[in-house]
Design an enzyme around this catalytic site. Structure first.
Site, PDB file in Angstrom:
ATOM      1  N   GLU A   1       0.816  -1.213   0.000  1.00 14.17           N
ATOM      2  CA  GLU A   1       0.000   0.000   0.000  1.00 14.17           C
ATOM      3  C   GLU A   1       0.853   1.267   0.000  1.00 14.17           C
ATOM      4  O   GLU A   1       0.390   2.338   0.365  1.00 14.17           O
ATOM      5  CB  GLU A   1      -0.963  -0.022   1.189  1.00 14.17           C
ATOM      6  CG  GLU A   1      -2.023  -1.087   1.028  1.00 14.17           C
ATOM      7  CD  GLU A   1      -3.026  -1.149   2.164  1.00 14.17           C
ATOM      8  OE1 GLU A   1      -2.799  -0.513   3.227  1.00 14.17           O
ATOM      9  OE2 GLU A   1      -4.037  -1.849   2.008  1.00 14.17           O
TER      10      GLU A   1
ATOM     11  N   GLU B   1     -10.960  -6.338   7.323  1.00 17.89           N
ATOM     12  CA  GLU B   1     -10.018  -5.238   7.537  1.00 17.89           C
ATOM     13  C   GLU B   1      -8.818  -5.358   6.610  1.00 17.89           C
ATOM     14  O   GLU B   1      -8.399  -4.381   6.001  1.00 17.89           O
ATOM     15  CB  GLU B   1      -9.556  -5.214   9.001  1.00 17.89           C
ATOM     16  CG  GLU B   1      -8.518  -4.162   9.316  1.00 17.89           C
ATOM     17  CD  GLU B   1      -9.026  -2.725   9.185  1.00 17.89           C
ATOM     18  OE1 GLU B   1      -8.171  -1.827   9.052  1.00 17.89           O
ATOM     19  OE2 GLU B   1     -10.243  -2.488   9.225  1.00 17.89           O
TER      20      GLU B   1
ATOM     21  N   GLY C   1      -5.240 -18.500  -6.694  1.00 16.98           N
ATOM     22  CA  GLY C   1      -6.626 -18.429  -6.236  1.00 16.98           C
ATOM     23  C   GLY C   1      -6.770 -18.294  -4.728  1.00 16.98           C
ATOM     24  O   GLY C   1      -7.862 -18.511  -4.184  1.00 16.98           O
ATOM     25  N   ILE C   2      -5.701 -17.928  -4.038  1.00 18.52           N
ATOM     26  CA  ILE C   2      -5.737 -17.842  -2.574  1.00 18.52           C
ATOM     27  C   ILE C   2      -6.640 -16.710  -2.108  1.00 18.52           C
ATOM     28  O   ILE C   2      -7.428 -16.878  -1.168  1.00 18.52           O
ATOM     29  CB  ILE C   2      -4.312 -17.707  -2.014  1.00 18.52           C
ATOM     30  CG1 ILE C   2      -3.539 -19.001  -2.290  1.00 18.52           C
ATOM     31  CG2 ILE C   2      -4.335 -17.381  -0.527  1.00 18.52           C
ATOM     32  CD1 ILE C   2      -2.055 -18.904  -2.036  1.00 18.52           C
ATOM     33  N   GLY C   3      -6.561 -15.548  -2.746  1.00 21.14           N
ATOM     34  CA  GLY C   3      -7.427 -14.431  -2.369  1.00 21.14           C
ATOM     35  C   GLY C   3      -8.895 -14.796  -2.480  1.00 21.14           C
ATOM     36  O   GLY C   3      -9.688 -14.522  -1.580  1.00 21.14           O
TER      37      GLY C   3
ATOM     38  N   ASN D   1      -5.900   1.011  -6.394  1.00 22.01           N
ATOM     39  CA  ASN D   1      -5.621  -0.424  -6.471  1.00 22.01           C
ATOM     40  C   ASN D   1      -6.536  -1.095  -7.500  1.00 22.01           C
ATOM     41  O   ASN D   1      -7.413  -1.898  -7.155  1.00 22.01           O
ATOM     42  CB  ASN D   1      -5.765  -1.055  -5.085  1.00 22.01           C
ATOM     43  CG  ASN D   1      -5.217  -2.452  -5.026  1.00 22.01           C
ATOM     44  OD1 ASN D   1      -4.922  -3.072  -6.053  1.00 22.01           O
ATOM     45  ND2 ASN D   1      -5.089  -2.970  -3.825  1.00 22.01           N
TER      46      ASN D   1
ATOM     47  N   TYR E   1     -12.454  -7.756  -7.112  1.00 19.25           N
ATOM     48  CA  TYR E   1     -13.646  -7.721  -6.255  1.00 19.25           C
ATOM     49  C   TYR E   1     -14.921  -7.577  -7.076  1.00 19.25           C
ATOM     50  O   TYR E   1     -15.928  -8.232  -6.796  1.00 19.25           O
ATOM     51  CB  TYR E   1     -13.543  -6.587  -5.237  1.00 19.25           C
ATOM     52  CG  TYR E   1     -12.384  -6.716  -4.281  1.00 19.25           C
ATOM     53  CD1 TYR E   1     -11.987  -7.954  -3.787  1.00 19.25           C
ATOM     54  CD2 TYR E   1     -11.675  -5.604  -3.878  1.00 19.25           C
ATOM     55  CE1 TYR E   1     -10.925  -8.074  -2.914  1.00 19.25           C
ATOM     56  CE2 TYR E   1     -10.608  -5.708  -2.991  1.00 19.25           C
ATOM     57  CZ  TYR E   1     -10.233  -6.947  -2.519  1.00 19.25           C
ATOM     58  OH  TYR E   1      -9.186  -7.059  -1.646  1.00 19.25           O
TER      59      TYR E   1
END
Length: 171
Positions: A29, A93, A105-107, A134, A141
């Site tokens: 970030e 969070e 594919g972990i996320g 981002n 998402y």
């Protein structure tokens, strides 16, 4: 053998690893690890103490048979409450996957796991925020069915401003 992924709830022994993930997220970030005031002690107290404020799921990956399982990512979440829904919500969070494991594919697995937790706990919402720059995460998402809530603007009071507000005299 295809890589295998295992998700597990964090334990108190994982506080150092959780802090490392948080610091890696800070770097992603565009911050530095020294800008993260969290410590293992604070995490131990606030995640595993008498009144835990949040929970963590850690993703582990094994790339090939016979290889050692390695920590690959984490999700830190807590519950809030929606007065309109009259039910709890699950708030993500932090979500971070190490760059070398991002194509596995972990996320998505972490988000699916949290969606299942939200449904099991009868939550009316599953929410998180993402930095406006981002774009890869935003697209990820949106592809999962998330809706951007552009009409809502986050407000935050922290540091000296929080200290000052807390000391305000109410007449």
């Amino acid at each position: 053998m295809a890589p295998s992924v295992r998700l597990a709830p964090a334990t108190e022994a994982d506080c150092g690893l959780i802090l490392w993930f948080i610091q890696q997220l800070a770097i992603y970030e565009k911050a530095t690890p020294d800008q993260v005031p969290a410590t293992e002690s604070l995490l131990r107290s606030n995640l595993f103490g008498a009144h835990p404020y949040a929970q963590v799921i850690i993703a582990y990956v094994t790339l090939a048979a016979g290889e050692e399982e390695k920590p690959a990512g984490f999700a830190l979440y807590f519950y809030n409450f929606s007065s309109w829904e009259g039910r709890p919500g699950l708030y993500l969070e932090d979500l971070f996957v190490c760059p070398e494991y991002r194509s596995l594919g972990i996320g998505k697995r972490l988000l699916v796991q949290l969606a299942q937790v939200a449904k099991d706990r009868q939550c009316g919402r599953f929410e998180w925020v993402v930095l406006d720059w981002n774009e890869p995460s935003i697209q990820f998402y949106l592809g999962l069915g998330a809706k951007q809530m552009k009409e809502w603007i986050i407000h935050r009071v922290s540091g000296p401003a929080l200290d000052k507000l807390a000391k305000e005299k109410i007449m």
